[in-house]
Design a protein around this motif. Structure first.
Motif, PDB file in Angstrom:
ATOM      1  N   PHE A  20       0.707  -1.211  -0.054  1.00 27.17           N
ATOM      2  CA  PHE A  20      -0.006  -0.060   0.041  1.00 27.17           C
ATOM      3  C   PHE A  20       0.987   1.228  -0.046  1.00 27.17           C
ATOM      4  O   PHE A  20       1.320   1.598   1.076  1.00 27.17           O
ATOM      5  CB  PHE A  20      -0.972  -0.266   1.194  1.00 27.17           C
TER       6      PHE A  20
ATOM      7  N   VAL B 222       1.846   5.018  -0.133  1.00 23.98           N
ATOM      8  CA  VAL B 222       1.251   6.581   0.080  1.00 23.98           C
ATOM      9  C   VAL B 222       2.398   7.455  -0.316  1.00 23.98           C
ATOM     10  O   VAL B 222       3.377   7.250  -0.046  1.00 23.98           O
ATOM     11  CB  VAL B 222       0.914   6.434   1.634  1.00 23.98           C
TER      12      VAL B 222
ATOM     13  N   ASN C 285       5.677   6.392   2.417  1.00 30.11           N
ATOM     14  CA  ASN C 285       5.693   5.678   3.474  1.00 30.11           C
ATOM     15  C   ASN C 285       6.767   4.674   3.708  1.00 30.11           C
ATOM     16  O   ASN C 285       7.254   4.468   2.536  1.00 30.11           O
ATOM     17  CB  ASN C 285       4.448   5.040   3.995  1.00 30.11           C
TER      18      ASN C 285
ATOM     19  N   GLU D  55       8.189   1.082   5.389  1.00 26.20           N
ATOM     20  CA  GLU D  55       7.840  -0.001   6.008  1.00 26.20           C
ATOM     21  C   GLU D  55       8.782  -1.006   6.786  1.00 26.20           C
ATOM     22  O   GLU D  55      10.085  -0.384   6.117  1.00 26.20           O
ATOM     23  CB  GLU D  55       6.913  -0.877   5.252  1.00 26.20           C
TER      24      GLU D  55
ATOM     25  N   CYS E 157       4.520   6.181   8.317  1.00 25.43           N
ATOM     26  CA  CYS E 157       3.613   6.687   7.277  1.00 25.43           C
ATOM     27  C   CYS E 157       4.189   7.964   6.576  1.00 25.43           C
ATOM     28  O   CYS E 157       5.234   8.604   6.958  1.00 25.43           O
ATOM     29  CB  CYS E 157       2.147   7.541   7.946  1.00 25.43           C
ATOM     30  N   ALA E 158       3.653   8.049   5.357  1.00 26.41           N
ATOM     31  CA  ALA E 158       4.262   9.006   4.461  1.00 26.41           C
ATOM     32  C   ALA E 158       4.151  10.439   4.884  1.00 26.41           C
ATOM     33  O   ALA E 158       5.326  11.272   4.858  1.00 26.41           O
ATOM     34  CB  ALA E 158       3.449   8.939   3.195  1.00 26.41           C
ATOM     35  N   GLU E 159       3.004  11.016   5.749  1.00 28.11           N
ATOM     36  CA  GLU E 159       2.877  12.268   6.183  1.00 28.11           C
ATOM     37  C   GLU E 159       3.846  12.499   7.136  1.00 28.11           C
ATOM     38  O   GLU E 159       4.602  13.582   7.185  1.00 28.11           O
ATOM     39  CB  GLU E 159       1.701  12.209   6.744  1.00 28.11           C
TER      40      GLU E 159
ATOM     41  N   CYS F 113      -3.775   8.871   8.890  1.00 30.04           N
ATOM     42  CA  CYS F 113      -4.196   7.948  10.124  1.00 30.04           C
ATOM     43  C   CYS F 113      -4.030   8.920  11.534  1.00 30.04           C
ATOM     44  O   CYS F 113      -3.787  10.110  11.247  1.00 30.04           O
ATOM     45  CB  CYS F 113      -3.168   6.808  10.286  1.00 30.04           C
TER      46      CYS F 113
ATOM     47  N   CYS G 195      -0.832  10.621  12.633  1.00 27.43           N
ATOM     48  CA  CYS G 195      -0.307  11.606  11.820  1.00 27.43           C
ATOM     49  C   CYS G 195      -1.306  12.942  12.126  1.00 27.43           C
ATOM     50  O   CYS G 195      -0.546  13.908  12.217  1.00 27.43           O
ATOM     51  CB  CYS G 195      -0.533  11.150  10.092  1.00 27.43           C
TER      52      CYS G 195
HETATM   53  N1  THU Z   1       0.026   4.856   5.767  1.00 25.48           N
HETATM   54  C1  THU Z   1       0.732   6.068   5.452  1.00 25.48           C
HETATM   55  O1  THU Z   1       1.501   6.215   4.763  1.00 25.48           O
HETATM   56  N2  THU Z   1      -0.048   7.206   5.957  1.00 25.48           N
HETATM   57  C2  THU Z   1      -1.185   7.019   6.677  1.00 25.48           C
HETATM   58  O2  THU Z   1      -1.884   8.048   6.995  1.00 25.48           O
HETATM   59  C3  THU Z   1      -1.925   5.703   6.731  1.00 25.48           C
HETATM   60  C4  THU Z   1      -1.164   4.569   6.417  1.00 25.48           C
HETATM   61  C5  THU Z   1       0.925   3.683   5.524  1.00 25.48           C
HETATM   62  C6  THU Z   1       1.599   2.971   6.630  1.00 25.48           C
HETATM   63  C7  THU Z   1       1.659   1.599   5.945  1.00 25.48           C
HETATM   64  O3  THU Z   1       2.827   1.452   5.409  1.00 25.48           O
HETATM   65  C8  THU Z   1       0.762   1.262   4.978  1.00 25.48           C
HETATM   66  O4  THU Z   1       0.114   2.504   4.887  1.00 25.48           O
HETATM   67  C9  THU Z   1      -0.377   0.530   5.380  1.00 25.48           C
HETATM   68  O5  THU Z   1      -0.806   0.873   6.804  1.00 25.48           O
END
Ligand code: THU
Length: 388
Positions: A278, A280, A296, A298, A307-309, A340, A343
């Motif tokens: 996923f 972002v 993002n 991982e 997370c990307a933010e 999320c 963030c």
């Molecule tokens: N993720 C983000 O980068 N930003 C968010 O606001 C929600 C989730 C990323 C974290 C993780 O790498 C992937 O999405 C799945 O949760």
């Protein structure tokens, strides 16, 4: 009902508007009478209030240059638009639509017409207060109303009509709900824009250009003079037929942050998401016009992912930036990608006013403030010890 124009000398920067109006009335043998409504043009008032800017004195920010290029506007004017407005809703070449204090205006009300060459006129700083001041100074004990008037167009129609920016002594909108129509059915949503209609009447006499009639007296209007505060009430954008309809459509306006979304999309390409797949992307625009972006990141240990933010925020903070205008976040989501909770909390630390531009790969966009996404946030003030 009579509409009597008050001719004055050309109102220059810093002139006293009330003095000019009194002189104009005297010269044309006009005297205010009980129940009169004085409509004063906003551009003359703004000039008298020194709300006039020489474009040579304006240095455009990077954002103003980007938006200026996008909407074919002088970047210096775009800089003023950014300063004067709360939000740029969208635009076409030459005009951007802005929200200022909950009202919609073209170019934040900034105008070239009736301004000296090289200058632009901003809106009066506080039209309601100006109206109240004029009323106090000019009424001479008579019960009169004051309207600060401007002109505007309606969607998809040619031609300007009047609009009231601020009032004193008259109720700007008359609620006609409950009255009955020709067939005895109660009117459900009709409210009469009394003040706007009076400004339209005034403008037939005032003209829009060089008539030197910055004000009119409306006499005999079937409108009651009232005491106390006269606010012009607004409809929240999402409840407005025009803006609500456009924003909630499949391609709502993005408030001028398309470039920030593009930066987030670019950053998404560098996302490291081998576990969830996923990806972002996030991009932060600082108040000084700098952009920080990240994808993002991982980890085999899920809880070590970021997370990307927050990755973008870490870059911004590490570079010394603390003041942010907007965050764009993009993911492959069915609805515009929502940040999320962690963030939200981390951005909230730097101000509830930060705009969050949420986008997905289908091109759908939604915009909210951090304080909307995380109301009643836990912040530094919560750490203060209660007084014992
Ligand atoms: N993720 C983000 O980068 N930003 C968010 O606001 C929600 C989730 C990323 C974290 C993780 O790498 C992937 O999405 C799945 O949760």
């Amino acid at each position: 009902m009579e509409v009597l124009g008050i001719k004055t000398e050309l109102i220059k920067i810093g002139d006293d508007m009330v003095k000019a109006l009194k002189k104009g009335m005297e010269e044309s043998g006009l005297k205010l009478e009980e129940g009169d409504i004085l409509v004063v043009s906003e551009s003359a008032l703004a000039t008298s209030e020194r709300r006039v800017v020489n474009l040579e004195d304006v240095t455009p920010s990077r954002l103003a240059c980007t938006l200026g290029a996008k909407y074919s506007k002088d970047p210096r004017e775009m800089e003023l638009i950014l300063k004067e407005s709360d939000e740029i809703v969208g635009g076409i070449p030459g005009v951007v639509l802005t929200l200022n204090g909950g009202f919609l205006y073209p170019n934040a009300g900034i105008d070239h017409s009736n301004a000296p060459p090289g200058y632009v006129i901003l809106f009066p700083a506080d039209p309601k207060r100006t109206a109240e001041d004029i009323r106090r100074r000019i009424s001479g004990g008579k019960r009169i109303g004051i309207i600060v008037g401007d002109s505007r167009t309606h969607p998809l129609r040619f031609g300007c009509v009047g609009v009231a920016l601020g009032c004193a002594g008259i109720e700007p909108v008359e609620d006609a709900r409950g009255q009955v129509d020709l067939y005895g059915k109660p009117l459900l949503i009709t409210r009469k824009a009394v003040a706007d209609n009076l400004v339209s009447a005034a403008q037939i006499v005032m003209g829009e250009s060089n008539e030197s009639t910055p004000a009119v007296i409306i006499r005999g209007a079937p409108v009651a003079i009232v005491d106390g505060s006269c606010d012009i009430l607004r409809i929240p954008p999402e409840e407005c037929m025009y803006i609500g309809a456009l924003r909630h459509g499949p391609h709502p306006y993005t408030g001028g942050y398309d470039d920030l979304i593009d930066e987030a999309l670019q950053a998404r390409k560098a996302s490291y998401a081998p576990y969830s797949g996923f990806k972002v992307g996030a991009a932060i625009l600082t108040k000084s016009g700098r952009i920080y972006s990240a994808g993002n990141m991982e980890n085999a240990l899920a809880s070590a992912s970021i997370c990307a933010e927050r990755a973008a925020l870490a870059k911004a903070i590490a570079s010394g930036d603390r003041e942010f205008e907007a965050l764009a976040v993009v993911g492959d989501t069915s609805m515009p990608m929502s940040p999320c909770g962690i963030c939200r909390q981390m951005f909230s630390e730097f101000g509830g006013d930060i705009k969050v531009v949420m986008a997905n790969l289908k091109g759908e966009v939604a915009m909210a403030r951090i304080s909307d996404l995380l109301p009643e946030a836990f912040d530094g003030s919560c750490l203060e010890k209660p007084e014992s």
